[in-house]
Design a protein around this motif. Structure first.
Motif, PDB file in Angstrom:
ATOM      1  N   ALA A   1       0.687  -1.306   0.125  1.00 58.57           N
ATOM      2  CA  ALA A   1       0.129  -0.234  -0.047  1.00 58.57           C
ATOM      3  C   ALA A   1       0.958   1.278   0.073  1.00 58.57           C
ATOM      4  N   GLU A   2       0.261   2.334  -0.556  1.00 56.51           N
ATOM      5  CA  GLU A   2       0.988   3.573  -0.631  1.00 56.51           C
ATOM      6  C   GLU A   2       0.679   4.646  -0.118  1.00 56.51           C
ATOM      7  N   THR A   3      -0.725   4.412   0.545  1.00 58.32           N
ATOM      8  CA  THR A   3      -1.364   5.816   1.113  1.00 58.32           C
ATOM      9  C   THR A   3      -2.070   5.053   2.196  1.00 58.32           C
ATOM     10  N   ASP A   4      -2.694   6.098   2.923  1.00 63.86           N
ATOM     11  CA  ASP A   4      -3.364   5.558   4.230  1.00 63.86           C
ATOM     12  C   ASP A   4      -4.569   4.548   4.001  1.00 63.86           C
ATOM     13  N   ASP A   5      -4.495   3.490   4.774  1.00 64.34           N
ATOM     14  CA  ASP A   5      -5.701   2.848   4.773  1.00 64.34           C
ATOM     15  C   ASP A   5      -6.035   2.314   5.861  1.00 64.34           C
ATOM     16  N   ASP A   6      -6.007   3.187   7.052  1.00 63.34           N
ATOM     17  CA  ASP A   6      -6.702   2.887   8.273  1.00 63.34           C
ATOM     18  C   ASP A   6      -6.149   4.053   9.165  1.00 63.34           C
ATOM     19  N   THR A   7      -7.420   4.913   9.166  1.00 57.40           N
ATOM     20  CA  THR A   7      -7.360   6.105   9.771  1.00 57.40           C
ATOM     21  C   THR A   7      -8.476   6.496  10.774  1.00 57.40           C
ATOM     22  N   PHE A   8      -8.118   7.337  11.754  1.00 59.26           N
ATOM     23  CA  PHE A   8      -8.889   7.320  13.296  1.00 59.26           C
ATOM     24  C   PHE A   8      -9.100   8.988  13.178  1.00 59.26           C
ATOM     25  N   PHE A   9     -10.290   9.532  13.270  1.00 58.87           N
ATOM     26  CA  PHE A   9     -10.515  10.946  13.918  1.00 58.87           C
ATOM     27  C   PHE A   9     -11.094  11.217  14.937  1.00 58.87           C
ATOM     28  N   ALA A  10     -10.679  11.886  15.837  1.00 57.25           N
ATOM     29  CA  ALA A  10     -11.269  12.407  17.082  1.00 57.25           C
ATOM     30  C   ALA A  10     -11.716  13.677  17.066  1.00 57.25           C
ATOM     31  N   LEU A  11     -12.814  14.119  16.664  1.00 52.69           N
ATOM     32  CA  LEU A  11     -13.291  15.816  16.552  1.00 52.69           C
ATOM     33  C   LEU A  11     -13.984  16.180  17.766  1.00 52.69           C
ATOM     34  N   THR A  12     -13.657  17.474  18.324  1.00 53.31           N
ATOM     35  CA  THR A  12     -14.367  17.931  19.355  1.00 53.31           C
ATOM     36  C   THR A  12     -15.134  19.229  18.611  1.00 53.31           C
ATOM     37  N   HIS A  13     -16.524  19.074  18.532  1.00 56.22           N
ATOM     38  CA  HIS A  13     -17.387  20.280  17.964  1.00 56.22           C
ATOM     39  C   HIS A  13     -17.431  21.130  19.107  1.00 56.22           C
ATOM     40  N   THR A  14     -17.945  22.403  18.597  1.00 56.19           N
ATOM     41  CA  THR A  14     -17.933  23.597  19.380  1.00 56.19           C
ATOM     42  C   THR A  14     -19.033  23.625  20.610  1.00 56.19           C
ATOM     43  N   ASN A  15     -19.945  22.715  20.165  1.00 54.40           N
ATOM     44  CA  ASN A  15     -21.101  22.519  21.051  1.00 54.40           C
ATOM     45  C   ASN A  15     -20.766  21.443  22.122  1.00 54.40           C
ATOM     46  N   GLY A  16     -19.856  20.761  21.930  1.00 52.94           N
ATOM     47  CA  GLY A  16     -19.230  19.727  23.298  1.00 52.94           C
ATOM     48  C   GLY A  16     -19.468  18.531  22.596  1.00 52.94           C
ATOM     49  N   VAL A  17     -20.153  18.231  21.482  1.00 47.85           N
ATOM     50  CA  VAL A  17     -20.065  16.828  21.204  1.00 47.85           C
ATOM     51  C   VAL A  17     -18.668  16.194  20.580  1.00 47.85           C
ATOM     52  N   ARG A  18     -18.410  14.995  21.121  1.00 48.23           N
ATOM     53  CA  ARG A  18     -17.185  14.397  20.356  1.00 48.23           C
ATOM     54  C   ARG A  18     -17.565  13.437  19.416  1.00 48.23           C
ATOM     55  N   SER A  19     -16.985  13.391  18.191  1.00 51.72           N
ATOM     56  CA  SER A  19     -16.945  12.449  17.209  1.00 51.72           C
ATOM     57  C   SER A  19     -15.929  11.744  17.150  1.00 51.72           C
ATOM     58  N   HIS A  20     -15.937  10.467  16.894  1.00 51.00           N
ATOM     59  CA  HIS A  20     -14.898   9.508  16.829  1.00 51.00           C
ATOM     60  C   HIS A  20     -15.190   8.675  15.604  1.00 51.00           C
ATOM     61  N   LEU A  21     -14.403   8.975  14.384  1.00 41.81           N
ATOM     62  CA  LEU A  21     -14.685   8.737  12.940  1.00 41.81           C
ATOM     63  C   LEU A  21     -13.546   7.479  12.713  1.00 41.81           C
ATOM     64  N   TYR A  22     -14.113   6.542  11.915  1.00 46.65           N
ATOM     65  CA  TYR A  22     -13.091   5.559  11.543  1.00 46.65           C
ATOM     66  C   TYR A  22     -13.525   4.970  10.159  1.00 46.65           C
ATOM     67  N   VAL A  23     -12.205   5.246   9.235  1.00 44.36           N
ATOM     68  CA  VAL A  23     -12.291   4.745   7.855  1.00 44.36           C
ATOM     69  C   VAL A  23     -10.759   3.914   7.600  1.00 44.36           C
ATOM     70  N   SER A  24     -11.245   2.714   7.140  1.00 37.01           N
ATOM     71  CA  SER A  24     -10.422   1.527   7.067  1.00 37.01           C
ATOM     72  C   SER A  24     -10.702   0.580   5.902  1.00 37.01           C
ATOM     73  N   ALA A  25      -9.815   0.044   5.365  1.00 38.92           N
ATOM     74  CA  ALA A  25      -9.621  -1.240   4.543  1.00 38.92           C
ATOM     75  C   ALA A  25      -9.074  -2.330   4.849  1.00 38.92           C
ATOM     76  N   THR A  26      -8.836  -2.238   6.242  1.00 33.74           N
ATOM     77  CA  THR A  26      -8.086  -3.176   7.166  1.00 33.74           C
ATOM     78  C   THR A  26      -8.844  -3.875   8.092  1.00 33.74           C
ATOM     79  N   THR A  27     -10.189  -3.654   8.319  1.00 32.42           N
ATOM     80  CA  THR A  27     -10.836  -4.058   9.569  1.00 32.42           C
ATOM     81  C   THR A  27     -11.474  -5.628   9.128  1.00 32.42           C
ATOM     82  N   ALA A  28     -10.806  -6.529   9.976  1.00 31.54           N
ATOM     83  CA  ALA A  28     -11.347  -8.000   9.715  1.00 31.54           C
ATOM     84  C   ALA A  28     -12.562  -8.340  10.417  1.00 31.54           C
ATOM     85  N   GLN A  29     -12.876  -7.467  11.344  1.00 30.71           N
ATOM     86  CA  GLN A  29     -14.091  -7.605  12.344  1.00 30.71           C
ATOM     87  C   GLN A  29     -14.890  -6.136  11.901  1.00 30.71           C
TER      88      GLN A  29
END
Length: 361
Positions: free
Chosen positions: A217-245
């Motif tokens: 692989a040449e570029t990201d294939d497993d990435t996680f983001f943690a976002l803190t919104h200005t209203n206090g909500v936290r978003s945890h976001l996952y994008v992956s091509a390597t998730t066996a389950q």
């Protein structure tokens, strides 16, 4: 659009007939009342033949230059070509006086997206971004639950767009060349970040982890983001091509209850299989066995909570909204400035992952 009547379909030129053009845009355009797929641009003879077979009245062109030479014959340009071409093609179309739809990501940087937005405003033209996942069944269901207050105050939003593809497929989407704007950060990341912003508003801080896991692989294939919104909500976001389950598509936790939903919206799979909105009964619907669950205090996998009927997915609504915007001045379904806000987050995530820091926006 001089000389066009309200009853005459708006003529659409589609640039690109790979995955985005052939699976998503062409079928959705053809299914939309008030739009007519006029021309498909692809230099690949087999794809030209495919387009003519699927849409017998369509014209084909080998280059975008051929299309823009006929700008006066068209009412809308849709750009579904590789990411690196989006800015140049959108710029040419707008300067030719044509409204534009651009597949996500609209550009490689937020600054470029804002420049395109300014150009569209200068020419008083529609510039819209195809963020079709706003019309996924799970997203529409979650929006309904939030509007009804079923979850209370949302504290955490978890969103996963995971796949199991242990072998790279190659092509520009998996190229390591930065000019290609490939990798999951900008591909699937564009979807999950756009959804988070649409649901919970602006972001104050971004933390990310991004890896290249697969051999070759040449570029990201497993990435996680943690976002803190200005209203206090936290978003945890996952994008992956390597998730066996695979995890849940959504897990949303609020002060009153949570919502957990597994499985992907069926529309992409149906479009890939040749099914078409307008001709298929119960478009966008899924069986009760795939309904998510709403509840508190117990896992949905052990029967906790109640089944929540899934709102049918509705990708056709995007182009219906585009047609209404062009015909009647209705709102743009996804603006370039909204896409720029998503790119702000993606750029911050790339910096965070590279430098191991939390980035403040």
């Amino acid at each position: 659009m001089t000389g066009r009547t309200t009853r005459t379909p708006l003529r659409v030129g589609l640039v690109g007939y790979g995955l985005a053009g052939s699976v998503f845009h062409a079928p959705l355009i053809a299914a939309t009342e008030g739009l007519a797929l006029d021309t498909v641009v692809t230099s690949n003879p087999e794809r030209q033949e495919q387009a003519r077979a699927e849409f017998p009245d369509v014209r084909t062109a080998a280059t975008a230059e051929e299309l823009f030479a006929r700008a006066d014959d068209l009412d809308l340009i849709v750009i579904a070509s590789p990411n690196k071409t989006h800015v140049a093609l959108a710029t040419t179309a707008l300067k030719a006086g044509l409204p534009v739809v651009v597949d996500k990501p609209i550009a490689g940087t937020a600054a470029e997206a804002r420049e395109l937005a300014a150009l569209a405003e200068e020419h008083s033209l529609l510039l819209s971004v195809f963020q079709n996942r706003r019309w996924d069944n799970d997203f529409l269901t979650l929006r309904k639950l939030l509007a009804e207050g079923e979850l209370g105050d949302v504290w955490r939003f978890e969103s996963r767009f995971e796949r199991w593809r242990p072998q790279p497929k190659g092509g520009w989407r998996e190229s390591g060349d930065p000019a290609e704007i490939g990798g999951l950060l900008y591909d699937l990341g564009s979807h999950v970040v756009d959804q988070a912003l649409a649901l919970f508003g602006p972001v104050a801080a971004v933390y990310a982890e991004s890896d290249i896991r697969r051999p070759g692989a040449e570029t990201d294939d497993d990435t996680f983001f943690a976002l803190t919104h200005t209203n206090g909500v936290r978003s945890h976001l996952y994008v992956s091509a390597t998730t066996a389950q695979l995890g849940p598509r959504f897990r949303v936790l609020g002060s009153k209850a949570g919502y957990v939903k597994y499985g992907l919206d069926p529309q992409e799979a149906d479009l890939r299989d040749g099914k078409r909105p307008g001709t298929e009964k119960n478009w966008g619907q899924e069986p009760e066995s795939l309904y998510g669950r709403v509840g508190a205090g117990e896992s949905p996998l052990t029967g906790g909570g109640r089944p929540e009927p899934t709102v049918p997915g509705d990708y056709p609504a995007y182009y219906t909204a585009v047609a209404a915007a062009l015909r009647d001045g209705a709102p743009n379904p996804v603006t370039a400035l909204e896409a720029a806000a998503t790119l702000d987050v993606l750029e911050a995530a790339r910096r965070s992952a590279r430098d191991g820091v939390t980035v403040t926006l």
